[in-house]
Structures are given as structure tokens and as C-alpha cells.
Design a protein around this motif. Structure first.
Motif, PDB file in Angstrom:
ATOM      1  N   HIS A  66       8.893  -3.852 -19.509  1.00  0.00           N
ATOM      2  CA  HIS A  66      10.052  -3.832 -19.816  1.00  0.00           C
ATOM      3  C   HIS A  66      10.611  -2.435 -21.314  1.00  0.00           C
ATOM      4  O   HIS A  66      10.308  -2.507 -21.533  1.00  0.00           O
ATOM      5  CB  HIS A  66      10.470  -5.206 -20.456  1.00  0.00           C
ATOM      6  CG  HIS A  66      12.162  -5.767 -20.482  1.00  0.00           C
ATOM      7  ND1 HIS A  66      13.339  -5.251 -21.263  1.00  0.00           N
ATOM      8  CD2 HIS A  66      13.134  -5.769 -19.211  1.00  0.00           C
ATOM      9  CE1 HIS A  66      14.157  -5.281 -20.679  1.00  0.00           C
ATOM     10  NE2 HIS A  66      14.357  -5.898 -19.751  1.00  0.00           N
ATOM     11  N   SER A 206      14.497  -8.784 -13.390  1.00  0.00           N
ATOM     12  CA  SER A 206      14.093  -8.180 -14.912  1.00  0.00           C
ATOM     13  C   SER A 206      13.255  -6.662 -14.650  1.00  0.00           C
ATOM     14  O   SER A 206      13.402  -6.083 -15.146  1.00  0.00           O
ATOM     15  CB  SER A 206      12.936  -9.157 -16.498  1.00  0.00           C
ATOM     16  OG  SER A 206      11.754  -8.668 -14.803  1.00  0.00           O
ATOM     17  N   ASP A 210      16.868  -3.549 -14.669  1.00  0.00           N
ATOM     18  CA  ASP A 210      16.662  -3.659 -15.816  1.00  0.00           C
ATOM     19  C   ASP A 210      15.817  -2.542 -15.449  1.00  0.00           C
ATOM     20  O   ASP A 210      15.894  -1.073 -15.791  1.00  0.00           O
ATOM     21  CB  ASP A 210      16.269  -5.386 -16.435  1.00  0.00           C
ATOM     22  CG  ASP A 210      16.696  -5.320 -17.586  1.00  0.00           C
ATOM     23  OD1 ASP A 210      17.473  -4.182 -17.918  1.00  0.00           O
ATOM     24  OD2 ASP A 210      16.856  -6.221 -17.990  1.00  0.00           O
ATOM     25  N   TRP A 214      16.066   1.406 -15.655  1.00  0.00           N
ATOM     26  CA  TRP A 214      15.797   2.278 -17.410  1.00  0.00           C
ATOM     27  C   TRP A 214      14.539   3.316 -17.030  1.00  0.00           C
ATOM     28  O   TRP A 214      14.979   4.652 -17.661  1.00  0.00           O
ATOM     29  CB  TRP A 214      15.294   0.871 -17.950  1.00  0.00           C
ATOM     30  CG  TRP A 214      15.329   1.544 -19.418  1.00  0.00           C
ATOM     31  CD1 TRP A 214      16.303   1.756 -20.373  1.00  0.00           C
ATOM     32  CD2 TRP A 214      13.833   1.993 -20.349  1.00  0.00           C
ATOM     33  NE1 TRP A 214      15.594   2.299 -22.427  1.00  0.00           N
ATOM     34  CE2 TRP A 214      14.912   2.841 -21.756  1.00  0.00           C
ATOM     35  CE3 TRP A 214      12.983   2.421 -19.976  1.00  0.00           C
ATOM     36  CZ2 TRP A 214      13.772   2.971 -22.715  1.00  0.00           C
ATOM     37  CZ3 TRP A 214      11.922   2.805 -20.849  1.00  0.00           C
ATOM     38  CH2 TRP A 214      12.800   3.273 -22.312  1.00  0.00           C
ATOM     39  N   LEU A 219      19.729   2.918 -15.530  1.00  0.00           N
ATOM     40  CA  LEU A 219      20.596   2.190 -16.521  1.00  0.00           C
ATOM     41  C   LEU A 219      21.843   1.194 -16.347  1.00  0.00           C
ATOM     42  O   LEU A 219      22.101  -0.143 -15.802  1.00  0.00           O
ATOM     43  CB  LEU A 219      19.822   1.258 -17.600  1.00  0.00           C
ATOM     44  CG  LEU A 219      20.445  -0.373 -18.109  1.00  0.00           C
ATOM     45  CD1 LEU A 219      19.435  -1.083 -16.655  1.00  0.00           C
ATOM     46  CD2 LEU A 219      18.905  -0.481 -19.390  1.00  0.00           C
TER      47      LEU A 219
END
Ligand SMILES: [Zn+2]
Length: 288
Positions: A66, A206, A210, A214, A219
Motif C-alpha cells: 500500500h 486494498s 487501491d 496507484w 487511482l
């Protein structure tokens, strides 16, 4: 109605065969919680529907996947996502507690993988090839290769009984061409469960909605709402079989293989059991 009847008959036949010959045990190794899903998710659904046992294992807890979150908080999210994905696939999903981005082919990890394969009494082990772009993927492959053969050696990890027969080890399909491109030996038509595969993969919210967008600077293009997100994910997956996979599909399905739209393909690793055609059809009964 006819289609439902046919599906029921297919499932019934599958269960009768499982009752006769016992279930096939398949374990899929991935580096991150979501890797097994893309590699073998459709095949796993088909096997599970027929009463066979499939387990997905992520060798890391995904705690680097992330841009704004990390550590234990992210790992907990990813473990919960993997559990939900497992439910949707119809498989068991285990996440090991190694840090994401830091997986190493240590003796400790090798022994862990050997124990997992033995405890699942695996007939088939699936993992990535060793020439993948991501170090965690490469070392997952090395750990799988290091476990091949050792799983039958009684004095290695002696607290878990060795397997009596070496499993078949398979590489999942990828697009890397050096030192040599993926060579499909087995190809599975996953068309009838493709939507379920996408739905199950989407449990890793996630990642697919996400983190991965990204990394591609996209995104802002992720839609709201489940239906639009599933459509986006379905469009992104590079499942259209290439020429080599198409040829392999025709080998296994006859002429109808030429029109398969969604497939998963596997290459036999030289280190495990080398199955003949009859054995492959036993391990992948959807090919019968
Ligand atoms: Zn990965």
C-alpha cells in the motif's frame, strides 16, 4: 433448465469420482495475499466444486502492499481479505507472517514450505516461476523448488511425516521471456467460473481498487460501486489465451479448445513427479 440439469449432473459425477478415488489435494503457493488467486483461482473453483481440496498459501503477510498504510494494520486487512477470498473461491487460505518485500529463501522458510506441503498431503503444488519481476515471487519459486524432493525425505523436518510420493510441481503462467518463456503443459478452460474468479479476487479490495491502480497512476479512474469495479477487474485480467496456451488447450480439449476465452495454464517443473497424460487427467478431472 437444461443447463442447470447438466451442471447438476456434472457435479454429481464429480462427487461420485471423488468418492471412488479420493480427493485430489492441491496447494498453491504465492508470495502475497492475492497471488494464488490470479494464478490458479479458476482451476481452484472447478476442483472445489468437484469435491477436491485446494489450499492457497501466501508466504508473506502483504504488509508492504500500500502507499499510505503499512505494518500490522495493513497485514490484518490483508489477512481478512484473504479469508474472504478463500470463502468465495471455496478454498482454505493461509497467510504466513513474513514481511512483504523481504521474503528470503532461508532454511527456516524452506522447512515451513515442506511442512505445509506435507500437512496438506499434496498431490499437486503450484507456484510462480523463478524469473519473475518481484523478488518475493522469485523466492517463493525457489522455496517451492527447494521443497520439491525434500518433501519425501524423512530426516528433513522429521516431526512431520514425509509424503510417500513426490507431488507434481507446476509453474503458473507469466509473461516473462528471459531466460525462456513460459511453456504450457496443462491448460484449463475456466470460462464457466470466470465471473466467480473475478468476484473472489475482488475480496482483495486494498489491492485491486487501491494499491495496484496507484502503482499505475490510475487511482482516480477506479469506479465506485461493486458492479463497476468487478467489470474493471474483469477487463484488466490478461486471460485471453496466447498462441502457445491455445495450442495446449486444443491438445487437452480437442478442437473446442480453440474457442476458449479464459484459461489458466501450467508448466510442469522438472524437479517433482513427472506425470503422464492419464495422471494429469486424474489430477485435473475437469479434463476427463
Ligand atoms: Zn505478488
Amino acid at each position: 433448465m437444461k443447463r442447470t440439469l447438466f451442471t447438476l449432473l456434472f457435479l454429481l459425477l464429480g462427487f461420485m469420482m471423488v468418492a471412488q478415488e479420493g480427493p485430489v489435494n492441491v496447494i498453491v503457493l504465492g508470495a502475497h495475499p492475492d497471488d494464488c488467486d490470479g494464478d490458479a483461482g479458476g482451476t481452484a473453483i472447478l476442483l472445489a466444486q468437484m469435491g477436491h481440496r485446494v489450499k492457497f498459501v501466501s508466504l508473506t503477510n502483504g504488509d508492504a502492499g500500500h502507499y499510505a498504510r503499512g505494518g500490522g494494520d495493513l497485514a490484518r486487512t490483508r489477512i481478512a481479505e484473504a479469508r474472504e477470498a478463500g470463502r468465495r473461491f471455496g478454498v482454505e487460505y493461509e497467510v504466513l507472517d513474513n514481511h512483504d518485500g523481504e521474503l528470503m529463501p532461508t532454511l527456516e522458510n524452506r522447512l515451513k514450505v515442506i511442512r505445509l506441503i506435507r500437512e496438506w498431503d499434496a498431490d499437486v503444488v503450484i507456484g510462480p516461476r523463478p524469473n519473475d519481476y518481484h523478488p518475493d515471487h522469485r523466492y517463493t519459486s525457489i522455496l517451492m523448488q527447494d521443497a520439491a524432493f525434500m518433501v519425501i525425505v524423512p530426516n528433513v523436518a522429521p516431526e512431520v511425516p514425509p509424503l510417500e510420493k513426490n507431488p507434481v510441481f507446476l509453474y503458473a503462467e507469466d509473461r516473462f521471456r528471459k531466460p525462456y518463456p513460459f511453456e504450457p503443459d496443462i491448460a484449463i478452460d475456466i470460462g464457466e467460473v470466470f465471473d466467480q474468479k473475478i468476484y473472489a479476487m475482488a475480496a482483495h479490495a486494498s489491492q485491486y481498487f487501491d494499491w495496484l491502480p496507484w502503482t499505475r497512476g490510475q487511482l482516480q479512474n477506479v469506479p465506485e460501486g461493486e458492479e463497476a469495479r468487478l467489470a474493471m477487474l474483469a477487463k484488466q485480467r490478461p486471460f485471453a489465451p496466447g498462441p502457445e496456451v491455445k495450442e495446449c488447450l486444443i491438445r487437452w480439449y480437442g478442437e473446442r479448445g480453440a474457442s476458449v476465452e479464459h484459461a489458466e495454464a501450467f508448466e510442469i517443473c522438472e524437479y517433482g513427479k513427472q506425470p503422464d497424460e492419464k495422471e494429469i487427467r486424474r489430477l485435473f478431472p475437469m479434463l476427463k
